[in-house]
Design an enzyme around this catalytic site. Structure first.
Site, PDB file in Angstrom:
ATOM      1  N   TYR A 273       0.870  -1.222   0.122  1.00  0.00           N
ATOM      2  CA  TYR A 273       0.205  -0.016  -0.255  1.00  0.00           C
ATOM      3  C   TYR A 273       0.957   1.211  -0.094  1.00  0.00           C
ATOM      4  O   TYR A 273       0.374   2.228  -0.478  1.00  0.00           O
ATOM      5  CB  TYR A 273      -0.854   0.018   1.213  1.00  0.00           C
ATOM      6  CG  TYR A 273      -1.704  -1.385   1.335  1.00  0.00           C
ATOM      7  CD1 TYR A 273      -2.121  -1.862   0.174  1.00  0.00           C
ATOM      8  CD2 TYR A 273      -2.325  -1.729   2.787  1.00  0.00           C
ATOM      9  CE1 TYR A 273      -3.109  -2.988   0.465  1.00  0.00           C
ATOM     10  CE2 TYR A 273      -3.284  -2.540   2.703  1.00  0.00           C
ATOM     11  CZ  TYR A 273      -3.545  -3.491   1.714  1.00  0.00           C
ATOM     12  OH  TYR A 273      -4.422  -4.542   1.905  1.00  0.00           O
TER      13      TYR A 273
ATOM     14  N   LYS B  81     -16.992   1.414   4.243  1.00  0.00           N
ATOM     15  CA  LYS B  81     -17.848   1.408   5.555  1.00  0.00           C
ATOM     16  C   LYS B  81     -17.225   0.309   6.348  1.00  0.00           C
ATOM     17  O   LYS B  81     -17.018  -0.938   5.614  1.00  0.00           O
ATOM     18  CB  LYS B  81     -19.334   1.369   5.618  1.00  0.00           C
ATOM     19  CG  LYS B  81     -19.734   0.450   4.204  1.00  0.00           C
ATOM     20  CD  LYS B  81     -19.922  -0.851   4.149  1.00  0.00           C
ATOM     21  CE  LYS B  81     -20.111  -1.604   5.158  1.00  0.00           C
ATOM     22  NZ  LYS B  81     -19.939  -3.219   5.113  1.00  0.00           N
TER      23      LYS B  81
ATOM     24  N   ASP C 147     -20.524  -4.016  10.222  1.00  0.00           N
ATOM     25  CA  ASP C 147     -20.635  -4.275   8.738  1.00  0.00           C
ATOM     26  C   ASP C 147     -22.119  -4.284   8.065  1.00  0.00           C
ATOM     27  O   ASP C 147     -22.051  -3.674   7.131  1.00  0.00           O
ATOM     28  CB  ASP C 147     -20.419  -5.978   8.682  1.00  0.00           C
ATOM     29  CG  ASP C 147     -19.977  -6.296   7.256  1.00  0.00           C
ATOM     30  OD1 ASP C 147     -18.938  -5.908   6.551  1.00  0.00           O
ATOM     31  OD2 ASP C 147     -21.121  -7.054   6.685  1.00  0.00           O
TER      32      ASP C 147
HETATM   33  N1  LIG Z   1     -20.208  -1.607   0.125  1.00  0.00           N
HETATM   34  C1  LIG Z   1     -20.329  -2.700   0.183  1.00  0.00           C
HETATM   35  O1  LIG Z   1     -21.433  -3.362  -0.133  1.00  0.00           O
HETATM   36  C2  LIG Z   1     -19.506  -3.636   0.854  1.00  0.00           C
HETATM   37  C3  LIG Z   1     -18.573  -3.224   1.453  1.00  0.00           C
HETATM   38  N2  LIG Z   1     -17.662  -4.099   2.252  1.00  0.00           N
HETATM   39  C4  LIG Z   1     -16.773  -3.521   3.048  1.00  0.00           C
HETATM   40  O2  LIG Z   1     -15.509  -3.491   2.475  1.00  0.00           O
HETATM   41  C5  LIG Z   1     -14.471  -3.943   3.317  1.00  0.00           C
HETATM   42  C6  LIG Z   1     -13.752  -5.133   2.888  1.00  0.00           C
HETATM   43  O3  LIG Z   1     -14.591  -6.178   2.582  1.00  0.00           O
HETATM   44  P1  LIG Z   1     -14.495  -7.443   1.783  1.00  0.00           P
HETATM   45  O4  LIG Z   1     -13.839  -6.966   0.401  1.00  0.00           O
HETATM   46  O5  LIG Z   1     -15.634  -8.106   1.894  1.00  0.00           O
HETATM   47  O6  LIG Z   1     -13.150  -8.142   2.309  1.00  0.00           O
HETATM   48  P2  LIG Z   1     -12.216  -9.278   1.785  1.00  0.00           P
HETATM   49  O7  LIG Z   1     -11.731 -10.067   3.020  1.00  0.00           O
HETATM   50  O8  LIG Z   1     -12.916  -9.859   0.665  1.00  0.00           O
HETATM   51  O9  LIG Z   1     -11.042  -8.168   1.364  1.00  0.00           O
HETATM   52  C7  LIG Z   1     -10.180  -7.514   2.300  1.00  0.00           C
HETATM   53  C8  LIG Z   1      -8.872  -7.356   1.673  1.00  0.00           C
HETATM   54  O10 LIG Z   1      -7.974  -6.375   2.414  1.00  0.00           O
HETATM   55  C9  LIG Z   1      -6.666  -6.665   2.427  1.00  0.00           C
HETATM   56  N3  LIG Z   1      -6.431  -6.945   3.581  1.00  0.00           N
HETATM   57  C10 LIG Z   1      -5.139  -6.270   4.321  1.00  0.00           C
HETATM   58  N4  LIG Z   1      -4.875  -6.743   5.546  1.00  0.00           N
HETATM   59  C11 LIG Z   1      -5.837  -7.899   5.746  1.00  0.00           C
HETATM   60  C12 LIG Z   1      -6.047  -8.846   6.938  1.00  0.00           C
HETATM   61  N5  LIG Z   1      -5.361  -8.512   7.759  1.00  0.00           N
HETATM   62  N6  LIG Z   1      -7.166  -9.659   6.779  1.00  0.00           N
HETATM   63  C13 LIG Z   1      -7.856  -9.388   5.688  1.00  0.00           C
HETATM   64  N7  LIG Z   1      -7.860  -8.864   4.514  1.00  0.00           N
HETATM   65  C14 LIG Z   1      -6.625  -8.142   4.645  1.00  0.00           C
HETATM   66  C15 LIG Z   1      -6.450  -7.865   1.542  1.00  0.00           C
HETATM   67  O11 LIG Z   1      -6.436  -7.337   0.236  1.00  0.00           O
HETATM   68  P3  LIG Z   1      -4.728  -7.290  -0.391  1.00  0.00           P
HETATM   69  O12 LIG Z   1      -4.311  -9.024  -0.115  1.00  0.00           O
HETATM   70  O13 LIG Z   1      -4.820  -7.260  -1.721  1.00  0.00           O
HETATM   71  O14 LIG Z   1      -4.030  -6.219   0.374  1.00  0.00           O
HETATM   72  C16 LIG Z   1      -8.069  -8.485   1.514  1.00  0.00           C
HETATM   73  O15 LIG Z   1      -8.339  -9.386   0.066  1.00  0.00           O
HETATM   74  C17 LIG Z   1     -15.161  -3.787   4.627  1.00  0.00           C
HETATM   75  O16 LIG Z   1     -14.850  -2.565   5.270  1.00  0.00           O
HETATM   76  C18 LIG Z   1     -16.402  -4.187   4.385  1.00  0.00           C
HETATM   77  O17 LIG Z   1     -17.606  -3.596   5.336  1.00  0.00           O
HETATM   78  C19 LIG Z   1     -17.678  -5.538   1.908  1.00  0.00           C
HETATM   79  C20 LIG Z   1     -18.731  -6.051   1.269  1.00  0.00           C
HETATM   80  C21 LIG Z   1     -19.772  -5.124   0.612  1.00  0.00           C
HETATM   81  O1  LIG Z   2     -21.712  -3.838   2.843  1.00  0.00           O
HETATM   82  C1  LIG Z   2     -22.021  -5.027   3.076  1.00  0.00           C
HETATM   83  O2  LIG Z   2     -23.063  -5.075   2.215  1.00  0.00           O
HETATM   84  C2  LIG Z   2     -23.521  -6.531   1.805  1.00  0.00           C
HETATM   85  C3  LIG Z   2     -23.136  -7.378   2.748  1.00  0.00           C
HETATM   86  O3  LIG Z   2     -23.198  -8.754   2.060  1.00  0.00           O
HETATM   87  C4  LIG Z   2     -21.762  -7.203   3.321  1.00  0.00           C
HETATM   88  O4  LIG Z   2     -21.476  -8.279   4.133  1.00  0.00           O
HETATM   89  C5  LIG Z   2     -21.545  -5.914   3.672  1.00  0.00           C
HETATM   90  O5  LIG Z   2     -20.203  -5.745   3.967  1.00  0.00           O
END
Ligand SMILES: NC(=O)C1=CN([C@@H]2O[C@H](COP(=O)(O)OP(=O)(O)OC[C@H]3O[C@@H](n4cnc5c(N)ncnc54)[C@H](OP(=O)(O)O)[C@@H]3O)[C@@H](O)[C@H]2O)C=CC1
Ligand SMILES: O=C1OC[C@@H](O)[C@H](O)[C@H]1O
Length: 454
Positions: free
Chosen positions: A131, A170, A255
């Site tokens: 990053y 978020k 979440d």
């Molecule tokens: N707006 C929406 O509808 C949604 C929003 N979200 C939000 O998005 C964010 C991420 O969620 P989501 O994409 O589902 O999560 P994921 O677990 O799929 O992805 C998170 C990414 O963060 C990076 N990362 C860095 N450090 C860590 C760690 N210690 N553990 C895990 N991952 C780490 C990794 O990417 P890398 O290896 O490339 O660095 C990983 O792939 C959250 O804040 C969640 O609330 C989630 C789902 C839907």
């Molecule tokens: O932001 C979100 O919206 C959809 C959900 O499925 C997910 O868990 C959440 O992070």
């Protein structure tokens, strides 16, 4: 230069034309409308969709171009970046465009490289294996932070300290103190900062807020808002998963509960001329075996200058569902109740597409939104093993992205439908609910110290 996109096979409306081929950006792509092939309640049912096959004139002249860097390559990063791909003109946005010019993965540069291919980034987009490298890229205008909640404070701060504008997923941070620190830095450095609560930028949210501010619903006395998704966490997530892992600030509140609070706030707070923070907050939490919350209920009291209070009831759960049969028979997830009528919004609260306005005299206005965009390839991918859930045309994350572009073009430093101040008030509510229920995350993810190696 102008490219005209017209249905190549037929201009007929209706289900028969759903697989119509479109010419766009000089290539033929298949248009398919958001169809479920997964039982998850994320979906609209086909019956809710209004087929739409417009003739679109694409103009590439004098547009403001926003160059995105994507920080993390998980589930939502991929969905968001894919949503940057459809031409904004397909949603009548003619004066801006989005480009993904870089991505960083903490896992490896190769992972970032694969990600850039998956999301159809621009030729020559840069792939970084950290990053820290991404935030130094001078070609990046804004960084989308898509790490778990636990990492937002450290990651956003890294971006801001390097002089980058930020859209952060978020929940913004783990607590209000962290967010206040970020806001202070953003202001000192004159940078744009916004929480990626995409729901606020949906046409449906704008429509609902307009009904409230126009006075059509009269005095709003109460909002019920629920985002509950039955996930049977013990069968769905291992204890290290971000949804249930306290080390990653997992749990329903941050979440999913943020969306229930979004509806309470955008109907009882944002719509007020002189919004006042809640005068009281009462919260109840049921904990999962990991210590994260699986189920949280909140009662908020909003003072009114005219006397009396408005009540907001926000609930969230990973244990029970807002839409248990996935067909909407349980009724609305959100009810905004006023002296002259009630507005209902149907599940899912985060990605609303269907609403009813029931007037006091019993007449009903119904509205539905579809999710347009050209070409296969934009799709929703959640972060917990669901894989692709559709071959839809975009998920609606582009509306918040458009807001970032307009803000940067016009010199604004916050999102217009959720100020930083409002994000802080919401974070304070979540702090209070956790405090009442003795729910703490580990100190290293709640601290405002920086940098902390997580
Ligand atoms: N707006 C929406 O509808 C949604 C929003 N979200 C939000 O998005 C964010 C991420 O969620 P989501 O994409 O589902 O999560 P994921 O677990 O799929 O992805 C998170 C990414 O963060 C990076 N990362 C860095 N450090 C860590 C760690 N210690 N553990 C895990 N991952 C780490 C990794 O990417 P890398 O290896 O490339 O660095 C990983 O792939 C959250 O804040 C969640 O609330 C989630 C789902 C839907
Ligand atoms: O932001 C979100 O919206 C959809 C959900 O499925 C997910 O868990 C959440 O992070």
């Amino acid at each position: 230069m102008k490219i005209v996109a017209t249905p190549a096979l037929s201009s007929a409306r209706g289900p028969a034309s759903m697989a119509t081929l479109f010419k766009c950006r000089g290539v033929l792509t298949r248009s398919s409308i958001f169809f479920p092939h997964h039982k998850s309640s994320h979906f609209l049912s086909p019956g809710n969709l209004i087929p739409r096959f417009p003739t679109v004139t694409y103009s590439t002249m004098s547009k403001f171009q926003l160059k995105w860097g994507i920080l993390a390559t998980g589930g939502i990063a991929e969905s968001f970046a894919r949503d940057l791909w459809p031409n904004p003109e397909t949603r009548d946005v003619k004066d801006i465009e989005h480009k993904v010019v870089a991505a960083a993965s903490s896992s490896s540069a190769k992972r970032a490289e694969d990600f850039l291919k998956e999301v159809r980034a621009v030729d020559g987009a840069k792939a970084y294996g950290s990053y820290k490298e991404l935030v130094q890229d001078p070609n990046v205008d804004i960084i989308y932070v898509a790490t778990p909640h636990s990492h937002h404070y450290q990651n956003v701060r890294l971006c801001l300290e390097a002089g980058k504008n930020v859209l952060c997923e978020k929940a913004f941070t783990t607590n209000a103190a962290q967010l206040e620190t970020l806001v202070k830095i953003a202001k000192e450095k004159n940078l744009f900062l916004m929480e990626a609560v995409w729901t606020r930028y949906f046409p449906l949210s704008i429509y609902v807020r307009d009904i409230i501010t126009s006075g059509k619903i009269g005095t709003v006395y109460r909002t019920y808002a629920d985002l509950s998704m039955s996930m049977a966490p013990e069968d769905t997530f291992d204890d290290k998963h971000r949804m249930v892992n306290p080390d990653l600030a997992g749990g329903a509140l941050l979440d999913l509960g943020i969306y229930a609070l979004t509806w309470v706030f955008q109907t009882l707070y944002h719509t007020q001329k002189n919004p006042q923070p809640p005068s009281s907050v009462l919260g109840a939490i049921r904990k999962y075996k990991t210590g994260a919350d699986e189920h949280t209920s909140m009662l908020l009291t909003f003072p009114r200058e005219s006397g009396g209070d408005a009540h907001g009831i926000a609930t969230t759960s990973m244990r029970v569902a807002a839409d248990p049969d996935g067909k909407g028979t349980a009724g609305p997830s959100i009810r905004i109740q006023g002296s002259d009528g009630e507005i209902q919004v149907f599940h899912p609260a985060y990605r609303p597409s269907r609403t009813k306005f029931i007037h006091k005299d019993g007449t009903v206005d119904e509205k539905k939104w579809e999710f347009p965009g050209p070409g296969k390839g934009s799709g929703w991918k959640n972060g917990f093993g669901g894989g692709w859930q559709n071959e839809g045309e975009g998920q609606g994350m582009y509306w918040e992205a458009d807001e970032c572009a307009y803000a940067l073009r016009d010199g604004r430093k916050e999102g217009k439908y959720e100020s930083l101040e409002e994000s802080v008030v919401i974070m304070r509510v979540m702090d209070e609910v956790r405090k009442q229920n003795n729910m703490k995350y580990p100190e290293k993810i709640e601290t405002v110290d920086y940098p902390v190696d997580l």
